[in-house]
Design an enzyme around this catalytic site. Structure first.
Site, PDB file in Angstrom:
ATOM      1  N   ASP A   1       0.855  -1.202   0.000  1.00  0.00           N
ATOM      2  CA  ASP A   1       0.000   0.000   0.000  1.00  0.00           C
ATOM      3  C   ASP A   1       0.883   1.243   0.000  1.00  0.00           C
ATOM      4  O   ASP A   1       2.063   1.188   0.360  1.00  0.00           O
ATOM      5  CB  ASP A   1      -0.951   0.007   1.207  1.00  0.00           C
ATOM      6  CG  ASP A   1      -0.235   0.140   2.554  1.00  0.00           C
ATOM      7  OD1 ASP A   1       0.827  -0.480   2.728  1.00  0.00           O
ATOM      8  OD2 ASP A   1      -0.746   0.862   3.442  1.00  0.00           O
TER       9      ASP A   1
ATOM     10  N   GLU B   1       0.082  -0.940   5.966  1.00  0.00           N
ATOM     11  CA  GLU B   1       1.151  -0.359   6.785  1.00  0.00           C
ATOM     12  C   GLU B   1       0.985   1.147   6.937  1.00  0.00           C
ATOM     13  O   GLU B   1       1.174   1.700   8.016  1.00  0.00           O
ATOM     14  CB  GLU B   1       2.526  -0.665   6.163  1.00  0.00           C
ATOM     15  CG  GLU B   1       3.688  -0.440   7.123  1.00  0.00           C
ATOM     16  CD  GLU B   1       4.228   0.988   7.142  1.00  0.00           C
ATOM     17  OE1 GLU B   1       5.018   1.312   8.036  1.00  0.00           O
ATOM     18  OE2 GLU B   1       3.847   1.790   6.255  1.00  0.00           O
TER      19      GLU B   1
HETATM   20  N1  BES Z   1       8.702   3.390   5.262  1.00  0.00           N
HETATM   21  C1  BES Z   1       8.111   4.091   6.346  1.00  0.00           C
HETATM   22  C2  BES Z   1       8.916   4.009   7.629  1.00  0.00           C
HETATM   23  C3  BES Z   1      10.049   4.982   7.619  1.00  0.00           C
HETATM   24  C4  BES Z   1       9.792   6.316   7.833  1.00  0.00           C
HETATM   25  C5  BES Z   1      11.314   4.585   7.370  1.00  0.00           C
HETATM   26  C6  BES Z   1      10.818   7.234   7.802  1.00  0.00           C
HETATM   27  C7  BES Z   1      12.347   5.484   7.313  1.00  0.00           C
HETATM   28  C8  BES Z   1      12.099   6.819   7.537  1.00  0.00           C
HETATM   29  C9  BES Z   1       6.731   3.574   6.621  1.00  0.00           C
HETATM   30  O1  BES Z   1       6.058   3.170   5.464  1.00  0.00           O
HETATM   31  C10 BES Z   1       5.929   4.661   7.243  1.00  0.00           C
HETATM   32  O2  BES Z   1       5.839   5.720   6.713  1.00  0.00           O
HETATM   33  N2  BES Z   1       5.364   4.402   8.389  1.00  0.00           N
HETATM   34  C11 BES Z   1       4.449   5.285   9.032  1.00  0.00           C
HETATM   35  C12 BES Z   1       3.726   4.472  10.042  1.00  0.00           C
HETATM   36  C13 BES Z   1       2.442   5.068  10.510  1.00  0.00           C
HETATM   37  C14 BES Z   1       1.492   5.378   9.390  1.00  0.00           C
HETATM   38  C15 BES Z   1       1.793   4.155  11.500  1.00  0.00           C
HETATM   39  C16 BES Z   1       5.161   6.455   9.665  1.00  0.00           C
HETATM   40  O3  BES Z   1       6.296   6.333  10.167  1.00  0.00           O
HETATM   41  O4  BES Z   1       4.580   7.547   9.653  1.00  0.00           O
HETATM   42 ZN    ZN Z   2       7.007   2.217   4.164  1.00  0.00          ZN
END
Ligand code: BES
Ligand code: ZN
Length: 455
Positions: A88, A153
């Site tokens: 997603d 996710e």
């Molecule tokens: N790929 C990201 C996680 C990430 C963020 C890795 C910044 C490296 C740097 C992941 O898909 C993401 O954005 N996660 C969300 C989670 C939330 C929606 C629960 C986030 O961190 O905002």
């Molecule tokens: Zn991600």
């Protein structure tokens, strides 16, 4: 017989074409209008899994978006790797800030621009290409692999913990591999040893029955926008510390050795400021920028809504106001405890004359790796072979809510090998993924299977 690198190189164009096709599907999990697209992306991925040589690939429904589960278990007695990723993507808005449309992938300067290119379609897809290379070149894999790719996710993985518990035996593994993070700098491979957690809240403030004339009633009837702003302003003090009682109780302080390791990384504050376009950095007093992002909790308004925001002036006393507030958490904070503290605290500071409701929208636990797990040494060797340079060990300020659950429910170490880059515009307009990292990432993962089995 060609080796793995030759195979990946000679199939580079096709692998890119496939990724482009994947990126054309607007699998935006947050929006119900894209429900069919999300399902289509899941089906597309399952087909590619079978083409790559996995023996099974299933699209498994959940109460939300489906999980795609693919397996190759032909290496009897060898370790089993669980590969996690998400198909997603975040909404693409604001659309008018994209140089090329978000779901029409375009290549500029060796980078592939599209929503989801780096987060996370490109990064999960390179794992499938690593598997394909082994199966095509050697006819088998030295390890067993299980792909668990979810579709929720970006909206907090609400249904995945239950799925993990229900399928715990089937998902039993020796390690979980994830590429959904970034490298510290171009050409510098990185292993992410910590993630922040998240508590995401919504505050709704109600005043009068409806909007009112701000002249006839202003000054005598509480203004929800003012009330909300007052409350938000009270949540941090002059040192940038969060004022919620008990908020820092479980925060594990950095050791001097950890601070030293962060200082040793090639971080240029000026470059960082340039990347985001600010004149100065800001945050909790007494901590460096990397410490603030990786190891300190935060509280930030993510959205604000109230009153008249159209063209020109309208004199109005708003009847309602709303804010979305996120707190990024660090070990050993617990998101449910923090959510309760937040709700209680907001209630305690709510000014008179308004009704305040607070709701936790979603959350996730912070996570830290155990660096003594032997798989980290194997991962470091694989990265060095692919990138020609030993990796650095870093943390991320972002969250992957399911990671802590993996460690707990499956009792397996989680290894975060990310191939994104600073400035990649994840969640923002003009998201991109370096094609070079796409290729090297696939190579590194292909080598990792060998490194884990002495090959
Ligand atoms: N790929 C990201 C996680 C990430 C963020 C890795 C910044 C490296 C740097 C992941 O898909 C993401 O954005 N996660 C969300 C989670 C939330 C929606 C629960 C986030 O961190 O905002
Ligand atoms: Zn991600």
């Amino acid at each position: 017989m060609p080796d793995l690198r030759e195979y990946l190189e000679s199939n580079r164009e096709r692998h890119l074409d496939e990724l482009v096709e994947f990126l054309r599907i607007p699998s935006v999990s947050a929006k119900s209008e894209h429900r069919e697209d999300v399902a289509r992306a899941a089906g597309w991925l399952a087909e590619r899994m079978l083409e790559a040589g996995l023996r099974t690939a299933e699209v498994i429904p959940t109460a939300g978006h489906p999980v795609v589960l693919g397996e190759w278990r032909g290496a009897r007695g060898a370790p089993t790797l669980l590969v996690y990723g998400h198909y997603d993507v975040q909404p693409a808005e604001p659309l008018d800030e994209w140089t090329s449309p978000p779901f029409e992938p375009a290549i500029r300067d060796g980078n592939l621009y599209a929503r989801g290119s780096v987060d996370d379609k490109g990064q999960l897809y390179l794992h499938l290409k690593a598997v394909e290379s082994h199966l095509a070149v050697r006819g088998s894999l030295p390890v067993n692999v299980v792909f668990l790719i979810e579709g929720e996710e970006e909206i907090g993985s609400a249904h995945l913990p239950e799925f993990l518990r229900a399928q715990r035996e089937r998902l039993a593994c020796d390690a979980v591999l994830i590429s959904d993070t970034t490298m510290f700098a171009p050409g510098l491979p990185s292993i992410t040893m910590g993630l922040r957690g998240l508590a995401y809240m919504e505050i709704r403030v109600r005043g009068a029955r409806s909007d009112l004339h701000s002249g006839s009633y202003g000054g005598a009837v509480a203004n929800p926008a003012n009330a909300l702003a007052e409350m938000i302003a009270k949540l941090k003090d002059a040192d940038g510390r969060i004022t919620i009682p008990g908020f820092y109780d479980s925060v594990r302080e950095l050791t001097e050795a950890e601070r030293e390791a962060m200082r040793a990384l090639p971080f240029e504050e000026e470059e960082f400021r340039g990347e985001v376009g600010v004149a100065s950095v800001e945050g909790e007093r007494g901590f460096s920028t990397l410490e603030r992002i990786w190891a300190r909790p935060t509280l930030d308004v993510n959205g604000l809504l109230s009153g008249y925001t159209g063209e020109g002036a309208k004199t109005v006393l708003p009847g309602r106001a709303m804010a979305k507030v996120s707190m990024r958490l660090v070990p050993d904070q617990d998101h449910e405890t923090i959510e309760k503290m937040f709700i209680e605290h907001i209630r305690s500071i709510a000014p008179p004359g308004v009704a305040v409701e607070v709701e936790a929208l979603h959350g996730g636990q912070p996570w830290r790796a155990d660096p003594t797990e032997p798989i980290f040494a194997a991962a470091a060797r694989a990265l060095e072979r692919a990138f020609g340079r030993a990796p650095v060990f870093v943390r991320e300020g972002g969250s992957i809510p399911i990671v802590q659950a993996f460690q707990q429910t499956l009792a397996a170490p989680v290894v975060l090998l990310g191939f994104g880059l600073p400035g990649e515009n994840a969640h923002a307009p003009n998201e991109w993924f370096s094609l070079d990292n796409y290729a090297r990432g696939a190579e590194a993962i292909a080598y990792l299977y060998d490194e884990l089995t002495g090959g």
